[in-house]
Design an enzyme around this catalytic site. Structure first.
Site, PDB file in Angstrom:
ATOM      1  N   LYS A 119      -6.518 -15.875  -4.965  1.00 41.68           N
ATOM      2  CA  LYS A 119      -5.215 -16.034  -5.607  1.00 41.68           C
ATOM      3  C   LYS A 119      -5.030 -17.715  -5.303  1.00 41.68           C
ATOM      4  O   LYS A 119      -4.700 -18.361  -6.265  1.00 41.68           O
ATOM      5  CB  LYS A 119      -4.227 -15.413  -4.888  1.00 41.68           C
ATOM      6  CG  LYS A 119      -2.869 -15.614  -5.400  1.00 41.68           C
ATOM      7  CD  LYS A 119      -2.581 -15.647  -7.026  1.00 41.68           C
ATOM      8  CE  LYS A 119      -1.209 -16.405  -7.519  1.00 41.68           C
ATOM      9  NZ  LYS A 119      -0.880 -16.100  -8.734  1.00 41.68           N
ATOM     10  N   CYS A 154       4.269 -22.755  -7.729  1.00 36.81           N
ATOM     11  CA  CYS A 154       3.020 -22.217  -7.171  1.00 36.81           C
ATOM     12  C   CYS A 154       2.104 -23.322  -6.908  1.00 36.81           C
ATOM     13  O   CYS A 154       1.584 -23.382  -5.845  1.00 36.81           O
ATOM     14  CB  CYS A 154       2.493 -21.387  -8.493  1.00 36.81           C
ATOM     15  SG  CYS A 154       3.544 -20.209  -9.044  1.00 36.81           S
TER      16      CYS A 154
HETATM   17  N1  SAJ Z   1       0.431 -29.453 -15.511  1.00 34.40           N
HETATM   18  C1  SAJ Z   1      -0.178 -30.656 -15.791  1.00 34.40           C
HETATM   19  N2  SAJ Z   1      -1.463 -30.688 -16.310  1.00 34.40           N
HETATM   20  C2  SAJ Z   1      -2.047 -29.639 -16.948  1.00 34.40           C
HETATM   21  C3  SAJ Z   1      -1.530 -28.324 -16.723  1.00 34.40           C
HETATM   22  C4  SAJ Z   1      -0.084 -28.246 -15.803  1.00 34.40           C
HETATM   23  O1  SAJ Z   1       0.380 -31.632 -15.448  1.00 34.40           O
HETATM   24  O2  SAJ Z   1      -3.215 -29.846 -17.214  1.00 34.40           O
HETATM   25  C5  SAJ Z   1       1.552 -29.225 -14.732  1.00 34.40           C
HETATM   26  C6  SAJ Z   1       2.514 -28.780 -15.707  1.00 34.40           C
HETATM   27  O3  SAJ Z   1       3.317 -29.671 -16.477  1.00 34.40           O
HETATM   28  C7  SAJ Z   1       3.643 -28.127 -14.383  1.00 34.40           C
HETATM   29  C8  SAJ Z   1       2.490 -27.706 -13.407  1.00 34.40           C
HETATM   30  O4  SAJ Z   1       1.498 -28.222 -13.921  1.00 34.40           O
HETATM   31  O5  SAJ Z   1       4.497 -28.917 -14.163  1.00 34.40           O
HETATM   32  C9  SAJ Z   1       2.276 -26.164 -13.356  1.00 34.40           C
HETATM   33  O6  SAJ Z   1       1.913 -25.707 -14.743  1.00 34.40           O
HETATM   34  P1  SAJ Z   1       1.098 -24.404 -14.891  1.00 34.40           P
HETATM   35  O7  SAJ Z   1       0.887 -24.278 -16.183  1.00 34.40           O
HETATM   36  O8  SAJ Z   1       0.112 -24.339 -13.905  1.00 34.40           O
HETATM   37  O9  SAJ Z   1       2.362 -23.143 -14.595  1.00 34.40           O
HETATM   38  P2  SAJ Z   1       2.742 -22.305 -13.444  1.00 34.40           P
HETATM   39  O10 SAJ Z   1       2.671 -22.937 -12.234  1.00 34.40           O
HETATM   40  O11 SAJ Z   1       3.934 -21.639 -13.976  1.00 34.40           O
HETATM   41  O12 SAJ Z   1       1.670 -21.097 -13.380  1.00 34.40           O
HETATM   42  C10 SAJ Z   1       0.521 -21.063 -12.683  1.00 34.40           C
HETATM   43  C11 SAJ Z   1      -0.815 -20.124 -13.357  1.00 34.40           C
HETATM   44  N3  SAJ Z   1      -1.703 -20.547 -12.606  1.00 34.40           N
HETATM   45  C12 SAJ Z   1      -2.869 -20.727 -13.297  1.00 34.40           C
HETATM   46  O13 SAJ Z   1      -3.131 -20.982 -14.350  1.00 34.40           O
HETATM   47  C13 SAJ Z   1      -4.281 -20.848 -12.568  1.00 34.40           C
HETATM   48  C14 SAJ Z   1      -0.155 -18.763 -13.525  1.00 34.40           C
HETATM   49  O14 SAJ Z   1      -1.349 -18.002 -14.043  1.00 34.40           O
HETATM   50  C15 SAJ Z   1      -0.042 -18.278 -12.098  1.00 34.40           C
HETATM   51  O15 SAJ Z   1       0.506 -16.839 -12.108  1.00 34.40           O
HETATM   52  C16 SAJ Z   1       1.302 -18.866 -11.436  1.00 34.40           C
HETATM   53  O16 SAJ Z   1       0.748 -20.378 -11.477  1.00 34.40           O
HETATM   54  C17 SAJ Z   1       1.483 -18.472  -9.995  1.00 34.40           C
HETATM   55  O17 SAJ Z   1       2.475 -17.610 -10.001  1.00 34.40           O
HETATM   56  O18 SAJ Z   1       0.806 -18.494  -9.140  1.00 34.40           O
END
Ligand code: SAJ
Length: 428
Positions: A214, A268
């Site tokens: 995870k 996360c």
């Molecule tokens: N972000 C970037 N660049 C990217 C992707 C995201 O800057 O290419 C930023 C987003 O703007 C945001 C942050 O990162 O601020 C997190 O974005 P995210 O899309 O990872 O969203 P979370 O944190 O809601 O979801 C993640 C997901 N994990 C993965 O995709 C591996 C989700 O599947 C998990 O269930 C969740 O964390 C968690 O609960 O762990």
């Protein structure tokens, strides 16, 4: 127990009815089990028992009303009501302390509550994201309290979730799931239980492997975003558009570069990498450095804003800055660890006024037009869909100085008449 799971007569208690616990309780109830949700927040208990969800998620209210309506789901804040259940599913938060070490008190309190009411043969499942080795430690804590032997007198599993807010119910059903048991029988039982609604692939392993998996998923993402942010920083110095370069690099069949931006928020990605390295005696520093790079991106956005103010001969202390977006990611109302808030903290003492507008969160100004009226700069800090189709010609007319800083690659082509700066976009 296996038989009661097959027949759906096993009684389930879900500890913690937050954005994971409540949907999970609803899924088991609508799969035919009798579920009781244990939640310390009494106002949440009342809302749930009246069939009203306290979290925003598509489909949740009708699914909750079905579960409560047919008597399969009830919430309580009285631990006596979760006594002698077959299954306990712990879905409590595991936040970081100020010093980035984990705060496991919510988890320990939940485990102590369960230990105080569980019976011999119970299956205890931790869905919370936890540092490696935590599940086995919690099993020992249960043994200390109950005298039950882990793996013999009770089963224990780590079963992490992967759901994305906004798609929780679909992902709970179709995402693949991992069940990490302190013993193989524990993992076996948990897999059988979740297959009552999970249609995705399911995998069994040890609890420590599951905990690491995870954390690796989100750490992989955080480190790759940091790499994209490093590419953006270099692109400024090479005078190229990093998004054009990323798009072309991603035409390689085995390259998938993430998107640079004003930072990484949510509860996360800013947290899980710290949980992954915390119990280790030593590490190479890559994961922590990636966190520092991502946490530094609001500062890069500030540099771009101040460079644009300099070009416009606008002294920062006289500048009115409108920040579009407060949520940590697009089309969400969640502002936890939002880079937009970090950016506002960085600039608020150096400019005349910071205005904020966010269609999901609200802000100092109720409309985009009001926020931009007389402003000198607009900074896009969240990739809300609404910001992708703005009429900059119109909006520019409202502004005193026309500076646009794009922190989320929302604006494809810099609008005419604006001093434009974007993360990863050309000269710096
Ligand atoms: N972000 C970037 N660049 C990217 C992707 C995201 O800057 O290419 C930023 C987003 O703007 C945001 C942050 O990162 O601020 C997190 O974005 P995210 O899309 O990872 O969203 P979370 O944190 O809601 O979801 C993640 C997901 N994990 C993965 O995709 C591996 C989700 O599947 C998990 O269930 C969740 O964390 C968690 O609960 O762990």
């Amino acid at each position: 127990m296996e038989d009661r799971i097959e027949k759906r007569t096993a009684e389930i208690a879900v500890i913690g009815l937050g954005y994971i616990g409540l949907p999970t309780a609803i899924m088991f109830a609508n799969a035919g089990f009798k579920v009781i949700g244990y939640e310390i927040r009494k106002e949440v208990v009342e809302k749930i028992n009246s069939g009203e969800a306290h979290i925003v998620e598509p489909e949740i209210n009708e699914l909750l009303q079905r579960a409560v309506g047919n008597g399969r789901l009830r919430a309580t804040s009285n631990p006596k009501e979760i006594r002698d259940k077959d299954v306990y599913i712990i879905c409590v938060q595991t936040p970081l302390k100020e010093d980035t070490t984990p705060n496991l008190e919510y988890l320990e309190n939940a485990v102590r509550t369960v230990a105080g009411v569980m019976k011999k043969g119970s299956l205890v499942i931790i869905e919370s994201t936890v540092p490696p080795l935590t599940t086995v430690k919690m099993a020992k804590l249960i043994e200390e309290i109950t005298g039950f032997k882990p793996g013999e007198d009770f089963y224990m599993v780590h079963a992490p979730e992967r759901v994305m807010p906004g798609r929780i119910f679909k992902e709970l059903v179709y995402n693949s799931r991992i069940f990490g048991g302190i013993t193989p029988e524990s993992a076996e039982l948990a897999e059988k239980l979740y297959r009552s609604f999970v249609k995705g692939q399911t995998f069994k392993t040890s609890s420590t492997v599951s905990e690491v998996v995870k954390l690796m998923e989100n750490t992989f993402r955080d480190v790759n975003i940091a790499l994209a942010n490093e590419f953006a920083y270099l692109a400024h110095q090479y005078g190229i558009d990093v998004f054009e370069a990323i798009e072309l690099a991603n035409t390689h069949p085995r390259v998938r570069i993430h998107l640079p931006g004003i930072g990484v928020g949510g509860h996360c990605l800013p947290k899980d990498p710290h949980l992954l390295v915390w119990p280790a005696r030593d590490d190479f520093g890559l994961i922590r450095l990636a966190r520092e790079i991502n946490d530094g991106m609001p500062l890069l956005a500030k540099d771009l804003l101040f460079e644009a103010l300099r070009i416009a001969n606008m002294p920062p202390q006289e500048a009115i800055v409108a920040v579009l977006g407060l949520a940590y990611k697009g089309d969400s109302d969640d502002t936890r660890n939002s880079p937009a808030l970090a950016f506002i903290e960085e600039i608020k003492d150096d400019v005349a006024e910071v205005r904020t507008y966010d269609p999901f969160v609200g802000g100092t100004h109720g409309s985009l037009e009001d926020a931009l009226e007389g402003a000198d700069a607009v900074v896009i800090a969240t990739d809300h869909t609404e910001f992708r189709s703005l009429d900059w010609k119109e909006l520019g007319r409202l502004m005193r100085t026309r500076i646009l800083v794009d922190g989320r690659h929302i604006v494809e082509k810099p609008p005419k008449g604006f001093i434009f700066k974007g993360i990863g976009r050309g000269e710096y």
